[in-house]
Each structure stands twice: as structure tokens, then as C-alpha cells.
Enzyme design. Sequence first.
Site, PDB file in Angstrom:
ATOM      1  N   HIS A 151      -1.731  17.261  82.048  1.00 50.69           N
ATOM      2  CA  HIS A 151      -2.968  18.047  82.575  1.00 50.69           C
ATOM      3  C   HIS A 151      -2.593  18.958  83.841  1.00 50.69           C
ATOM      4  CE1 HIS A 151      -6.174  19.391  84.613  1.00 50.69           C
ATOM      5  NE2 HIS A 151      -6.346  18.484  85.626  1.00 50.69           N
ATOM      6  N   CYS A 185     -10.878  16.371  84.557  1.00 53.76           N
ATOM      7  CA  CYS A 185      -9.467  16.655  83.998  1.00 53.76           C
ATOM      8  C   CYS A 185      -8.842  15.618  82.738  1.00 53.76           C
ATOM      9  CB  CYS A 185      -8.414  16.591  84.984  1.00 53.76           C
ATOM     10  SG  CYS A 185      -8.899  17.995  86.179  1.00 53.76           S
ATOM     11  N   ASN A 206      -5.793  25.440  87.095  1.00 57.06           N
ATOM     12  CA  ASN A 206      -6.154  24.489  86.641  1.00 57.06           C
ATOM     13  C   ASN A 206      -7.322  24.412  85.845  1.00 57.06           C
ATOM     14  OD1 ASN A 206      -7.657  21.932  86.425  1.00 57.06           O
ATOM     15  ND2 ASN A 206      -6.576  20.923  88.114  1.00 57.06           N
TER      16      ASN A 206
END
Length: 335
Positions: A262, A115, A292
Site C-alpha cells: 500500500h 488503506c 497515498n
Amino acid sequence: MYTSKISGLGYYVPENVVTNDDLSKIMDTNDEWIQERTGIKQRRHIKKGDGNSTSVMGVKAAKIAIERADISKDDIELIIFATLSPDMYFPGGGVRVQDMMDMKTIPALDVRNQCSGFVYAISVADQFIKTGMYKNVLVIGSENHSGGLDMTTRGRGVSVIFGDGAGAAVLTRSKEEGRGILSTHLHSEGAHAKELSLEGPSTEHWVPEIIAEDPQENIPYYPYMNGQFVFKNAVVRFSEVINEGLQANNLTAADINMLIPHQANLRISQFVQRQFKLSDDQVYNNIQKYGNTTAASIPIALTEAWEEGKIKEGDLVVLAAFGSGFTWGSAIIKW
Ligand code: ACO
């Protein structure tokens, strides 16, 4: 002294929309649970036969970014490709992009920071530009999560969260001081590597071992996430690394025009937003639409925010990420 600026942005997501209700038909989950805990309403998944892969999506995003940077693919001197889901175990995605885009034999570097991958990747690009080594660097974040998730009730704690997509940025050399990427700040804490990980196939869990295991008991080839532990660490590290970036540039939260976190979980973004007392207009979220997308989430969000006119010349844009590793980082950008 050179600086680097983002001269072009692009993103691509597969056409196939998978809603929470779609997931509830194949596993024991429901729209209410997913939305309440994560904010996610839908995500995109590659569909078998649609021609997409991690690298293919990266190329689609890259072509848009390069066109918007008003340069040609032959002006790119380095490819940096961030992903946790490359097409192949090796080589990485960067070389595939070089081939698919018929580029010169320029270097291609893969970044494996999950991430935080995009923030790490632009930090690397920024260093190469600042030292004068390269003028134009292509940075891609791309993920094909759907190809590797446990789409049964057993995997629901992880699989409902992640989506597929790609984002790209061209970083270009500039001589304008005080503009572009002002600084980047990177961290890691490997003690928590296993709290968010996919352990095999790997040299520690090679294929024969995995085949010999009881699939109901031990499944190292699906991602594992200790959700609450990740959540608790994420909110602390996001705040720390944003503060670190602001302080390094003698700025405060009041100077932020746009924070692009993020897209881990909407509740994490909202927590960070409250901590820095930012308004809804100062934080960009699109996890509701895409889930995500790990290394792709920041470049997709950054591109959308820019396309929607929410980032203007002179704005202070802050990128911040946290994820598996654990790794985390921020970038402070004067647009
Ligand atoms: N649908 C319905 N129920 C579910 C689902 C689902 N998809 N998933 C889990 N549950 C159940 C659990 O089995 C559990 O049931 P039980 O109480 O009977 O045992 C219950 O819901 C609660 O589960 P928790 O895991 O405690 O739920 P929590 O409130 O912690 O939410 C979540 C889970 C959403 C994963 C949260 O912990 C989270 O967002 N963590 C952070 C994740 C993150 O941000 N990751 C980002 C980094 S990703 C990267 O770097 C690759």
C-alpha cells in the site's frame, strides 16, 4: 476445489495534477519537506466540474478491468467496493456502480477498511469464489480524498499525503490449483482507532454538535493522523503480515517476484524492502506520482506494474497493506 485469479485490472486518476509547489501556495509547506518525509512529488485531485466522484472514478477503472478480463459487465455477479470516502454517507459506492454501469440487480457490498480496503475486499471476493457461489467478482478501491481534506496550514500534516484515484480488479473462478490467490491474511487492532480517523459527522458527533463547536479548536470533520505512531506500527505490521503469508505457503522472501505495498509513504515501503532484502525491481512504488490513495493505492500500483510488464505469468506477487483501524493484511498471489 475452486481458486480465484485476477483476470483483469484497470485504474483511473483525475487529470488535475497538484504538485508540492502548488500546495505551498495555499499552505505553509514546501517540496523539500514533503519529498524528504513521504517521497511524494505530486498527486491528482478531482477538479470541481470534471464529473468525477468516488463512484464515477470506480466505474472508469472497472470498465477497463472488465474489458481486460474479456467478459461483459453482465458476467459480474458481485461488486465489492472499498473506500473511506463514499459519495454519500449512505448508501455506499457499490450500489452506485451497479446503477452507473447499468448492471443486473447483483449484490453490492461496501468494505470500510481504509488503506487495507482493497486487500480485505479481494479476500472477501476470494472466499465467495472458492465456495463456488460466484464466478466473476468486481473489486474496486476508490477515493476522493481532496473533497474532505483541510487544505490550510492547520491540516498540512495530513493533506499533503493524500490523493484521488481508483483501481479495479476482476476476480474469476479457476480450477488451476497452486495458481491465482493462494491465501489472504487479515488483522485489526481497534485500540488504535482514533490514531488515524475522521470522527464526524457521525452518530457520535452529529451535525448540530459540529456546528456549535469552535472551528479553530475542534474539527472532527477533517481526518486526524498521529503520523509517527502510524509510521511505527505500519513498519511492524507490514513485515508481520508479509511473513505470515509467506509462511502459510511455505515460501520465503527469496520467492517474491513483486511486492506491491500500500502506497502509504515511500519511507515505509523502503523500510519493508530493506527488511526483506528485496531489490528495487521487486517492489513497486508510485506514491511519487499519486500520493497515498488509500483503498485505491494497491489496485492502481498493481495495474501499473502489470501494464509495464513487471508482473509475468507464474510470478509470485505479494500485496500488503496497513492503515486506519488499525487494520492490515496481505495477499499471496501466483500470477
Ligand atoms: N509541511 C511542512 N512542515 C510540516 C508539514 C508539511 N506538510 N506537516 C507537518 N509539518 C511540520 C510539523 O508541524 C512539525 O513541526 P514542529 O517540529 O515545529 O512541530 C514538523 O513538520 C515535524 O512534524 P512530524 O509530524 O513530527 O513529521 P514526521 O517526520 O513524523 O512526518 C508524516 C510526518 C509524513 C505524516 C509521517 O509521520 C508519516 O508518514 N506517517 C505515516 C503516515 C502513513 O503512512 N499513513 C498511512 C496510513 S493512511 C490511511 O490508512 C488512511
